[in-house]
Design a protein around this motif. Structure first.
Motif, PDB file in Angstrom:
ATOM      1  N   ARG A 157      47.700  27.301  42.809  1.00  0.00           N
ATOM      2  CA  ARG A 157      46.449  26.883  42.185  1.00  0.00           C
ATOM      3  C   ARG A 157      45.262  27.148  43.107  1.00  0.00           C
ATOM      4  O   ARG A 157      44.122  27.268  42.653  1.00  0.00           O
ATOM      5  N   ASP A 158      45.529  27.242  44.412  1.00  0.00           N
ATOM      6  CA  ASP A 158      44.448  27.499  45.357  1.00  0.00           C
ATOM      7  C   ASP A 158      43.752  28.824  45.070  1.00  0.00           C
ATOM      8  O   ASP A 158      42.531  28.947  45.249  1.00  0.00           O
ATOM      9  N   LEU A 159      44.504  29.824  44.599  1.00  0.00           N
ATOM     10  CA  LEU A 159      43.896  31.110  44.259  1.00  0.00           C
ATOM     11  C   LEU A 159      42.970  30.964  43.055  1.00  0.00           C
ATOM     12  O   LEU A 159      41.877  31.542  43.025  1.00  0.00           O
ATOM     13  N   MET A 160      43.410  30.197  42.062  1.00  0.00           N
ATOM     14  CA  MET A 160      42.577  29.959  40.886  1.00  0.00           C
ATOM     15  C   MET A 160      41.305  29.203  41.266  1.00  0.00           C
ATOM     16  O   MET A 160      40.201  29.549  40.825  1.00  0.00           O
ATOM     17  N   THR A 161      41.454  28.182  42.097  1.00  0.00           N
ATOM     18  CA  THR A 161      40.301  27.379  42.504  1.00  0.00           C
ATOM     19  C   THR A 161      39.281  28.226  43.250  1.00  0.00           C
ATOM     20  O   THR A 161      38.069  28.138  43.000  1.00  0.00           O
ATOM     21  N   GLU A 162      39.758  29.065  44.154  1.00  0.00           N
ATOM     22  CA  GLU A 162      38.854  29.920  44.935  1.00  0.00           C
ATOM     23  C   GLU A 162      38.090  30.886  44.037  1.00  0.00           C
ATOM     24  O   GLU A 162      36.875  31.073  44.192  1.00  0.00           O
ATOM     25  N   ALA A 163      38.785  31.498  43.069  1.00  0.00           N
ATOM     26  CA  ALA A 163      38.128  32.449  42.176  1.00  0.00           C
ATOM     27  C   ALA A 163      37.109  31.756  41.274  1.00  0.00           C
ATOM     28  O   ALA A 163      36.023  32.293  41.020  1.00  0.00           O
ATOM     29  N   MET A 164      37.427  30.560  40.798  1.00  0.00           N
ATOM     30  CA  MET A 164      36.504  29.847  39.920  1.00  0.00           C
ATOM     31  C   MET A 164      35.295  29.331  40.685  1.00  0.00           C
ATOM     32  O   MET A 164      34.197  29.239  40.133  1.00  0.00           O
ATOM     33  N   GLN A 165      35.462  29.019  41.955  1.00  0.00           N
ATOM     34  CA  GLN A 165      34.313  28.638  42.773  1.00  0.00           C
ATOM     35  C   GLN A 165      33.369  29.814  43.003  1.00  0.00           C
ATOM     36  O   GLN A 165      32.175  29.619  43.253  1.00  0.00           O
ATOM     37  N   ASP A 166      33.909  31.034  42.882  1.00  0.00           N
ATOM     38  CA  ASP A 166      33.080  32.236  43.027  1.00  0.00           C
ATOM     39  C   ASP A 166      32.419  32.648  41.717  1.00  0.00           C
ATOM     40  O   ASP A 166      31.759  33.693  41.664  1.00  0.00           O
ATOM     41  N   GLY A 167      32.625  31.873  40.644  1.00  0.00           N
ATOM     42  CA  GLY A 167      31.912  32.126  39.403  1.00  0.00           C
ATOM     43  C   GLY A 167      32.757  32.599  38.242  1.00  0.00           C
ATOM     44  O   GLY A 167      32.249  32.714  37.118  1.00  0.00           O
ATOM     45  N   GLN A 168      34.040  32.895  38.449  1.00  0.00           N
ATOM     46  CA  GLN A 168      34.886  33.327  37.346  1.00  0.00           C
ATOM     47  C   GLN A 168      35.330  32.129  36.512  1.00  0.00           C
ATOM     48  O   GLN A 168      35.466  31.017  37.031  1.00  0.00           O
ATOM     49  N   LEU A 185      43.800  36.430  34.981  1.00  0.00           N
ATOM     50  CA  LEU A 185      44.090  37.840  34.717  1.00  0.00           C
ATOM     51  C   LEU A 185      43.757  38.719  35.915  1.00  0.00           C
ATOM     52  O   LEU A 185      44.412  39.738  36.144  1.00  0.00           O
ATOM     53  N   ASP A 186      42.751  38.325  36.675  1.00  0.00           N
ATOM     54  CA  ASP A 186      42.348  39.124  37.827  1.00  0.00           C
ATOM     55  C   ASP A 186      43.470  39.220  38.855  1.00  0.00           C
ATOM     56  O   ASP A 186      43.659  40.258  39.500  1.00  0.00           O
ATOM     57  N   TYR A 187      44.237  38.140  38.998  1.00  0.00           N
ATOM     58  CA  TYR A 187      45.336  38.153  39.966  1.00  0.00           C
ATOM     59  C   TYR A 187      46.606  38.789  39.398  1.00  0.00           C
ATOM     60  O   TYR A 187      47.474  39.224  40.162  1.00  0.00           O
ATOM     61  N   LEU A 188      46.729  38.847  38.074  1.00  0.00           N
ATOM     62  CA  LEU A 188      47.940  39.399  37.468  1.00  0.00           C
ATOM     63  C   LEU A 188      47.816  40.880  37.136  1.00  0.00           C
ATOM     64  O   LEU A 188      48.825  41.569  36.973  1.00  0.00           O
ATOM     65  N   THR A 189      46.584  41.374  37.023  1.00  0.00           N
ATOM     66  CA  THR A 189      46.365  42.767  36.635  1.00  0.00           C
ATOM     67  C   THR A 189      46.851  43.725  37.722  1.00  0.00           C
ATOM     68  O   THR A 189      46.582  43.530  38.910  1.00  0.00           O
ATOM     69  N   VAL A 190      47.566  44.753  37.302  1.00  0.00           N
ATOM     70  CA  VAL A 190      47.976  45.831  38.204  1.00  0.00           C
ATOM     71  C   VAL A 190      47.034  47.008  37.979  1.00  0.00           C
ATOM     72  O   VAL A 190      46.941  47.537  36.867  1.00  0.00           O
ATOM     73  N   GLN A 191      46.317  47.403  39.010  1.00  0.00           N
ATOM     74  CA  GLN A 191      45.338  48.488  38.913  1.00  0.00           C
ATOM     75  C   GLN A 191      45.955  49.790  39.427  1.00  0.00           C
ATOM     76  O   GLN A 191      46.412  49.864  40.570  1.00  0.00           O
ATOM     77  N   HIS A 192      45.963  50.800  38.559  1.00  0.00           N
ATOM     78  CA  HIS A 192      46.492  52.118  38.918  1.00  0.00           C
ATOM     79  C   HIS A 192      45.321  53.046  39.230  1.00  0.00           C
ATOM     80  O   HIS A 192      44.388  53.171  38.431  1.00  0.00           O
ATOM     81  N   ARG A 193      45.372  53.678  40.367  1.00  0.00           N
ATOM     82  CA  ARG A 193      44.299  54.586  40.796  1.00  0.00           C
ATOM     83  C   ARG A 193      44.900  55.916  41.236  1.00  0.00           C
ATOM     84  O   ARG A 193      46.008  55.966  41.778  1.00  0.00           O
ATOM     85  N   LYS A 211      48.684  40.169  47.653  1.00  0.00           N
ATOM     86  CA  LYS A 211      50.115  40.381  47.758  1.00  0.00           C
ATOM     87  C   LYS A 211      50.872  39.168  47.219  1.00  0.00           C
ATOM     88  O   LYS A 211      50.347  38.071  47.135  1.00  0.00           O
ATOM     89  N   GLY A 212      52.131  39.395  46.894  1.00  0.00           N
ATOM     90  CA  GLY A 212      52.976  38.300  46.429  1.00  0.00           C
ATOM     91  C   GLY A 212      53.393  38.479  44.981  1.00  0.00           C
ATOM     92  O   GLY A 212      52.741  39.177  44.204  1.00  0.00           O
ATOM     93  N   TRP A 213      54.505  37.830  44.630  1.00  0.00           N
ATOM     94  CA  TRP A 213      55.041  37.880  43.269  1.00  0.00           C
ATOM     95  C   TRP A 213      54.403  36.741  42.481  1.00  0.00           C
ATOM     96  O   TRP A 213      54.958  35.667  42.329  1.00  0.00           O
ATOM     97  N   LEU A 214      53.198  37.001  41.970  1.00  0.00           N
ATOM     98  CA  LEU A 214      52.430  35.985  41.258  1.00  0.00           C
ATOM     99  C   LEU A 214      52.756  36.023  39.770  1.00  0.00           C
ATOM    100  O   LEU A 214      52.880  37.093  39.174  1.00  0.00           O
ATOM    101  N   VAL A 215      52.862  34.836  39.176  1.00  0.00           N
ATOM    102  CA  VAL A 215      53.186  34.715  37.752  1.00  0.00           C
ATOM    103  C   VAL A 215      52.376  33.566  37.158  1.00  0.00           C
ATOM    104  O   VAL A 215      52.017  32.621  37.861  1.00  0.00           O
ATOM    105  N   PRO A 216      52.075  33.627  35.858  1.00  0.00           N
ATOM    106  CA  PRO A 216      51.457  32.464  35.201  1.00  0.00           C
ATOM    107  C   PRO A 216      52.525  31.435  34.861  1.00  0.00           C
ATOM    108  O   PRO A 216      53.625  31.786  34.425  1.00  0.00           O
TER     109      PRO A 216
END
Length: 292
Positions: A174-185, A192-200, A217-222
């Protein structure tokens, strides 16, 4: 000293694979804590009224989702059940339910036993109840003998985590969610930002190189980790328990991470507990803060 009841290698058939309202996978923590609470209530009624389970953790040794992906298919399909025909010989309507077969070990922290109860007697009482409980809505097929553990130092914790290997345990992020929401998300964007896989793709000396990365990094899941009340407490028509107030509620979702138990440095990293936040009508399954 921390007292742990270890239920090793529970083989469960047809467990509910709704890891959240939006995804399927490993069963939600609300399901596991619910099963542990049901076990405590049964033991209380079976002659152990003093027993209290305070926290619980789950590690997964193996899981098989009931899904099918045909040749050339992009998505997987849920394998449904064959329900009996209706009175006209037709197939009845049904709701698709995600199911899985899995093998898990449960760690349950409990208050000290009554002096009149021996360890062997307590384990036998637990074994009598195991097949009577739905584990994440699944049926228990097989299990290893339950064990009582005393965790009082780093050595005993290492012995426990080695016994749990090979497996993955689910911890709260939950710390990742809290940090992102404190930044305005908002919450869904943060998830979704933490679960999205970006292909470049990148062009190097006339060769195209593709990379796939996540935000961290890490095996993150909802995961579903509780409920929020959306109505006032009251009496519902035809409620099953006439003595308990009811309310409508919605599921809560946060981020979790699968890690191998050998990475655990403190017992609290394995265990979850229930918490009621009356100000916000939150019924949570959570862990202690990671920096606590």
């Amino acid at each position: 000293m921390r007292c742990i009841l270890l239920l090793p290698k529970l083989e469960i058939h047809n467990a509910n694979a709704l890891s959240s309202p939006y995804t399927i996978g490993f069963p939600a923590m609300t399901a596991w804590l619910g099963a542990v609470h049901a076990l405590q209530r049964r033991l209380n009624q079976a002659g152990h009224p003093e027993l209290r389970f305070t926290r619980a953790g789950v590690v997964c040794h193996d899981i098989k989702l009931h899904t099918h992906q045909g040749r050339g298919d992009y998505v997987q399909s849920i394998i449904g059940t064959g329900n009996p025909l209706d009175k006209n010989g037709g197939r009845p309507s049904f709701i698709e339910e995600a199911r899985c077969d899995l093998t898990v070990s449960l760690l349950i922290e409990y208050d000290s036993l009554a002096r009149s109860v021996t360890a062997d007697g307590y384990i036998k009482a637990v074994e009598k109840q195991l097949h009577l409980i739905k584990w994440a809505s699944g049926d228990l097929v097989h299990y290893a003998e339950p064990q009582l553990k005393a965790i009082d130092d780093a050595k005993s914790l290492r012995q426990l985590t080695r016994q749990l290997m090979p497996s993955y345990t689910l911890i709260e992020r939950r710390d990742l969610m809290t940090e992102a929401m404190q930044d305005g998300q908002d919450a869904i964007d943060a998830l979704l930002d933490y679960l999205t896989v970006q292909h470049r793709s990148q062009l190097n000396d006339d060769n195209i190189e593709w990379t796939a990365n996540r935000k961290t990094k890490g095996w993150l899941v909802p995961i579903a980790n509780g409920f929020q009340g959306i109505s006032e407490l009251g009496i519902a028509e035809n409620q099953r328990d006439p003595d308990t107030l009811h309310r409508f509620a919605e599921s809560l979702v946060t981020l979790g991470e699968f890690i191998m138990p050998y990475r655990v440095k403190h017992l609290d990293e394995l265990l979850w507990h229930s918490h009621y936040n009356a100000d916000n009508n939150l019924y949570l399954i959570q862990q202690n803060p990671r920096n606590a």
